[in-house]
Design an enzyme around this catalytic site. Structure first.
Site, short mmCIF file in Angstrom:
data_model
loop_
_atom_site.label_atom_id
_atom_site.label_comp_id
_atom_site.label_asym_id
_atom_site.label_seq_id
_atom_site.Cartn_x
_atom_site.Cartn_y
_atom_site.Cartn_z
N ASP A 241 35.82 131.51 80.83
CA ASP A 241 36.48 130.28 80.40
C ASP A 241 35.46 129.32 79.79
OD1 ASP A 241 38.57 128.56 80.00
OD2 ASP A 241 38.57 127.74 82.02
N PHE B 6 43.82 124.29 89.55
CA PHE B 6 43.41 124.85 90.84
C PHE B 6 42.64 123.88 91.72
CE2 PHE B 6 43.78 128.26 87.76
CZ PHE B 6 44.75 129.04 88.39
N GLU C 153 41.20 116.94 87.05
CA GLU C 153 42.19 117.67 87.84
C GLU C 153 42.66 118.86 87.02
OE1 GLU C 153 45.27 115.29 89.44
OE2 GLU C 153 46.23 116.99 90.44
N GLY C 154 42.49 120.04 87.58
CA GLY C 154 42.94 121.23 86.87
C GLY C 154 44.06 121.89 87.65
N LYS D 2 34.98 119.30 94.79
CA LYS D 2 36.25 119.85 94.28
C LYS D 2 37.06 120.31 95.48
CE LYS D 2 36.83 122.60 90.50
NZ LYS D 2 36.86 123.83 89.68
N VAL E 134 41.23 119.40 92.45
CA VAL E 134 40.94 118.03 92.01
C VAL E 134 39.46 117.77 92.28
CG1 VAL E 134 41.68 115.63 92.20
CG2 VAL E 134 43.24 117.45 92.87
#
Ligand SMILES: Nc1ncnc2c1ncn2[C@@H]1O[C@H](COP(=O)(O)OP(=O)(O)OP(=O)(O)O)[C@@H](O)[C@H]1O
Length: 540
Positions: free
Chosen positions: A293, A158, A155-156, A181, A160
């Site tokens: 990233d 932006f 989970e980030g 996602k 899940v």
């Protein structure tokens, strides 16, 4: 254009603009001059027509005058210009066609090279308006109800991520499990990036299956992104083990190497990981996408292809269409591409840098050393712990070839940093085990070093070389003379109140421009997000 002549219709005229026959040819029937029978076939035709006009009587005199007026160039364009007709088309003089001139060719060449140079504007257009469209027609699409949600994988900020399986029995075509996602509004950009990657460099990233917008009354709009399940472990997971890098050995090399545990064996494993990662990055960069990233958490080991692949394109930027999720400064853009993969190499080699706190501390120290990795090494090496020392030893193998590659990847200025492609061609990757470099590899390394220097560094190097050889007897410059030269070239800048005021004014101006740009970007963002959402399929 159809014209009505006496007694019939003259065939349709084609708009192939050719100049009218010369005026004397039209006048000749009236002036009683001998007709020019050796003239071009077209002139002959005109003459024949004019003769026919005279023969048909005085009533046709008006037509002749009309022709005369047209002959001197008065009339509508299609009337004034010589328009060939279907019957006599073959008799028309050959069209002059395109003429190739040197400036024209140069202009065309520079336009073409601009359109095809990275990031590739022309291929981008083709991809966006043709390939993307055709792909949508033929690829399978999914709906929310097609999936059965399984374990939550992450989970980030932006979205899940879940492991899922298909509600219908998976057919061999569908393969095994999938990953979904559920993303927020920025999911549209991530779908766009994944589709671009699938068309341009599928092997670089996790295999993307489909993306759509799902609007439920409860949760509002949500983007669903679906990938094939690549494997259980990210590079980050693997690096947490004390066994790293040996725990990766069989996964990527297929077998345990016939070498005792030690630097040599570890080096080979790390080299393979790095090569795979740079290869994937190069694929992305070649198609105009910058990930922004890259970190071990975003590198997944694909069990199917036995390679590391990149995931999470949520922060990526597409340079072809200037598509990005967040507003980044150009500066941030440039430093977080290869420098970040350089940092990752470093953390792979240096166990002490694998934790977040270790990496943060390293970043601080590096900043203090003005992003000079050599200066940083000097500052920490004397009091380095066993982990750091082992890392340095590993990078120093083969005359420090690994250290050299690393220093060229971790540089502040983008123009001094090597590209993923150039890094792949570095001799670090191009040798068998730890054999000494061959003559050709040595030569390549010298070339690489020469091209990696920026002009400032190159000038410094030449000056030093000249200083070494410069003696009164041998000629050249002595160190004292060179110092004098340097001082003459770089007069000491005195800080005066005027200078300071000017500098402050410039700083303020830059700040205002930056703030304005940021506000404009912010205002545009909403408009842009609408634009992107048009590309995303909606669940029916
Ligand atoms: N294709 C895949 N196959 C297997 N596991 C995956 C795949 N994609 C993602 N994962 C797993 O899901 C986790 C989260 O994925 P990802 O990094 O894309 O999402 P996130 O960090 O939640 O996203 P964001 O940072 O955009 O909010 C990964 O760490 C990985 O373990």
């Amino acid at each position: 254009m159809a014209t009505v002549a006496s007694g019939g219709i003259v065939p349709l005229k084609l708009h192939t603009h050719k100049p009218k026959p010369p005026l004397p040819a039209l006048l000749s029937p009236f002036l009683g001059k001998k007709l020019n029978l050796k003239a071009s076939p077209r002139t002959l035709v005109s003459n024949t027509k004019a003769l026919a006009v005279v023969a048909s009587g005085g009533g046709e005199f008006l037509d002749a005058v009309h022709n005369l007026v047209l002959g001197v160039g008065v009339g509508l364009p299609c009337t004034v210009m010589e328009c060939g007709d279907i019957i006599y088309r073959s008799t028309l003089p050959k069209p002059s066609g395109l003429q190739l001139t040197v400036p024209g060719a140069l202009l065309a060449l520079s336009t073409l090279s601009y359109l095809w140079a990275t990031p590739g504007v022309a291929p981008g257009f083709f991809d966006m308006f043709v390939l993307a469209f055709v792909e949508r027609l033929f690829r399978p699409s999914f709906r929310k109800d097609d999936f059965v949600l399984g374990k939550k994988l992450g989970e980030g900020a932006f979205g899940v991520v879940y492991r899922v399986s298909l509600a219908d029995k998976p057919s061999p075509k569908n393969g095994g499990d999938l990953v979904v996602k559920k993303a927020t509004e920025y999911g549209a950009v991530e779908i766009w990036m994944n589709e671009r990657v699938r068309r341009a460099c599928a092997s670089s990233c996790a295999d993307f299956v489909h993306g759509f917008l799902e609007s439920s009354s409860k949760k509002g709009a949500e983007y669903w992104l679906i990938w094939r399940f690549e494997g259980e472990a990210t590079l980050f997971d693997l690096m947490q083990s004390k066994e790293f890098p040996y725990n990766v050995e069989t996964m990527i090399l297929g077998e345990v190497q016939n070498l005792p545990k030690g630097l040599e064996r570890e080096n080979k494993i790390i080299q393979t990981i790095m090569r795979q990662l740079l290869f994937a990055l190069d694929g992305l960069h070649s198609t105009g996408i910058v990930h922004r990233d890259i970190k071990p958490q975003n590198i997944i080991f694909s069990e199917g292809s036995r390679t590391f692949k990149i995931i999470d394109l949520g922060a990526a930027a597409d340079l072809r269409v200037r598509c990005t999720r967040t507003v980044y400064h150009e500066h941030t853009n440039s430093i977080c591409t290869l420098r970040s993969s350089g940092h990752r190499t470093f953390s792979r080699v240096m166990a002490g840098l694998r934790s977040d706190s270790g990496l943060i501390q390293f970043n601080r120290q590096l900043k203090r050393c003005d992003y000079d990795l050599n200066a940083w090494r000097k500052s920490v090496e004397a009091r380095a712990g066993p982990d750091l020392r082992k890392g340095f030893e590993l990078l120093d193998l083969d005359n420090g070839i690994g250290w050299e590659l690393l220093t060229s990847m971790v540089r502040y200025k983008a123009r001094q940093r090597i590209s993923a492609k150039a890094a792949l061609a570095h001799p670090y990757f191009d040798r068998e085990g730890l054999l000494a470099l061959s003559f050709m590899q040595n030569l390549r390394m010298q070339l690489f070093r020469a091209t990696q220097q920026d002009y400032g560094e190159a000038a410094k190097w030449i000056v030093q070389l000249m200083a070494k050889s410069g003696t009164e007897k041998e000629g050249g410059f002595t160190e004292a003379q060179l110092q004098e030269l340097r001082e003459r070239q770089e007069p000491k800048k005195k800080a005066s109140p005027q200078r300071n005021a000017l500098a402050s004014a410039l700083r303020l101006q830059r700040k205002i421009v930056r703030t304005l740009n940021e506000s404009m970007d912010e205002l545009n963002r909403r408009r842009k997000s609408l634009w992107w959402s048009r590309w995303i399929p909606r669940e029916e």
